[in-house]
Design a protein around this motif. Structure first.
Motif, mmCIF file in Angstrom:
data_model
loop_
_atom_site.group_PDB
_atom_site.id
_atom_site.type_symbol
_atom_site.label_atom_id
_atom_site.label_comp_id
_atom_site.label_asym_id
_atom_site.label_seq_id
_atom_site.Cartn_x
_atom_site.Cartn_y
_atom_site.Cartn_z
ATOM 1 N N MET A 225 0.858 -1.190 -0.061
ATOM 2 C CA MET A 225 -0.044 0.198 -0.075
ATOM 3 C C MET A 225 0.715 1.392 -0.023
ATOM 4 O O MET A 225 1.829 1.307 0.263
ATOM 5 N N SER A 226 0.392 2.342 -0.501
ATOM 6 C CA SER A 226 0.882 3.625 -0.705
ATOM 7 C C SER A 226 1.250 4.161 0.938
ATOM 8 O O SER A 226 2.044 5.098 1.163
ATOM 9 N N PRO A 229 -2.347 1.317 6.533
ATOM 10 C CA PRO A 229 -3.926 1.453 6.458
ATOM 11 C C PRO A 229 -4.324 1.776 7.911
ATOM 12 O O PRO A 229 -3.885 1.468 8.830
ATOM 13 N N TYR A 235 -8.513 -1.400 1.570
ATOM 14 C CA TYR A 235 -7.641 -1.894 0.538
ATOM 15 C C TYR A 235 -7.194 -0.796 -0.475
ATOM 16 O O TYR A 235 -7.962 0.099 -0.554
ATOM 17 N N GLU A 236 -6.503 -1.156 -1.209
ATOM 18 C CA GLU A 236 -5.874 0.068 -2.156
ATOM 19 C C GLU A 236 -6.139 -0.786 -3.662
ATOM 20 O O GLU A 236 -5.607 -1.778 -3.685
ATOM 21 N N ILE A 238 -4.287 -0.426 -6.693
ATOM 22 C CA ILE A 238 -2.823 0.053 -7.113
ATOM 23 C C ILE A 238 -2.489 -0.003 -8.753
ATOM 24 O O ILE A 238 -1.536 0.431 -9.108
#
Ligand code: PLP
Length: 392
Positions: A225-226, A229, A235-236, A238
């Motif tokens: 993830m960027s 969380p 959730y991402e 991407i």
């Protein structure tokens, strides 16, 4: 007269029990069955990673994306395959070209490939990905292709839709040589999940990428993830992905089918050996055998050898169908399909493929085909050819 199809799924009580158990369970999708099936398939094929998806067409598409196929790139495949082997590249906006077949094996010809690569290098038009196909279940010449892939810098995406359980140079297809290998579990294939497909690879990063593409480009792995969380719901997305997931029902069926692969394979081998012996005296070219590999025998494809008193393929096909024998033809060369002709391909472009197709006929072959049924196929085929079969 009983109808004999050219192929047919084999479903056991254990298969039915496995699917029923999933229907009574908490998860119809995204549970533990898909990872279990993937692990079992990877073990059976001696490969590190297996990513199950909804069908092999989508498997080829996702694998093309993950291998960098896109606008401005080129993908080469064989004309003797199902259209999906070429369409995957078109879906990515790439240019498709074909390499003619070896008339003995009916697989993509390594010598034609070598010659085409020399020209392409001079012209600065080398492919990004090569998609060989294990036609009828006979493994393609992957070792020679690997050498060329390393020399010219393209990836190999093996379409092993016909070759579940086949082996090449002492190991299962998928264990080496190709960057990624696709399998199909359509109902007529060697094992089935009704519809279904899978990508096998030794490359962990490629497998991760395929898992992302299979499910909307979404990750639930904090490491990907960027930012950290805020909670478990996060959730991402991407990447831009698809919903290409296999269901739990399909995966349970697949695992149950896989557990019978060896015995089913033995039956296919026996039927192929019987065809070889029973058809030996007829004006037919039988499938090639190669010492360093074993076919999965998805198909038993013959070529009618033309002669003064030999009826045409169309006549033989019609006679068998009229006798309730479900013969088929694999395949109409992809480049002769109207869609591909509109892209500039013409009849005559790949003469070995076209010559093979002109006389090709696939005979019934599936584990539950009995010896007596097979004898009937041979008898009707011999009579359609105006002959009496004399077994070898
Ligand atoms: C069956 C097949 C496919 C497509 O498989 P699906 O699972 O039906 O999408 C692709 N390539 C070849 C060579 C096939 O025979």
């Amino acid at each position: 007269m009983r109808h004999i199809p050219y192929s047919r799924q084999s479903i056991s009580d254990a298969d039915i029990a496995a699917v029923s158990a999933v229907l009574r369970s908490d998860f119809l999708t995204q549970g533990e069955e898909v990872p279990h099936f993937e692990a079992a398939f990877a073990a059976a094929h001696q490969v590190a990673h297996a990513v199950a998806v909804s069908n092999a067409t989508v498997a080829l598409h996702l694998a093309c994306i993950a291998l960098g196929v896109g606008p401005g790139t080129r993908v080469w495949t064989t004309p003797i395959s199902f259209v999906a082997s070429a369409n995957c590249a078109r879906h990515c906006g790439a240019e498709v070209d074909f390499v003619d077949i070896d008339p003995q094996t009916r697989n993509l010809s390594v010598s034609a490939l070598r010659a085409k690569l020399e020209v392409a290098e001079r012209e600065g038009r080398l492919p990004c990905v090569l998609i060989p196909v294990d036609f009828a279940g006979l493994p393609a010449d992957l070792a020679e292709m690997r050498t060329l892939a390393d020399r010219y810098g393209f990836a190999i995406l093996a379409d092993a839709s016909h070759a579940t359980g086949a082996s090449y140079r002492g190991a299962p297809v998928a264990s080496a040589w190709a960057d990624a290998t696709v399998f199909s579990f359509h109902a007529v294939k060697v094992i089935t999940t009704a519809e279904g497909g899978l990508i096998a690879t030794q490359n962990a990063a490629l497998a991760d990428q395929l898992r992302l593409l299979r499910s909307h480009g979404i990750t639930r792995d904090a490491a990907q993830m960027s930012e950290a969380p805020e909670g478990d719901w996060v959730y991402e997305q991407i990447e831009l992905g698809f919903n290409a997931r296999m269901t739990e029902l399909q995966a349970a069926l697949g695992r149950s089918q896989l557990s019978r692969l060896r015995s089913q394979q033995a039956r296919r081998v026996r039927l192929a050996d019987r065809y070889d012996a029973l058809l030996a005296s007829l004006p037919l070219r039988l499938p090639a055998r190669q010492a360093d590999r074993s076919s999965a025998w998805h198909l038993y494809a013959v070529e009618i050898v033309p002669g003064a008193d030999v009826p045409t393929r169309a006549a033989v096909f019609a006679a068998l169908r009229a006798a309730q024998i479900g013969v088929n033809v694999h395949y109409i060369p992809i480049h002769t399909q109207p869609y591909y002709r509109a892209l500039g391909f013409e009849r005559g472009d790949f003469p070995h493929a076209e010559r093979y197709y002109a006389n090709a006929l696939s005979l019934p072959l599936y584990p539950e085909l009995g010896d007596a049924d097979q004898d009937r196929v041979v008898e009707v085929l011999a009579s359609a050819l105006n002959r009496v079969a004399v077994p070898a």
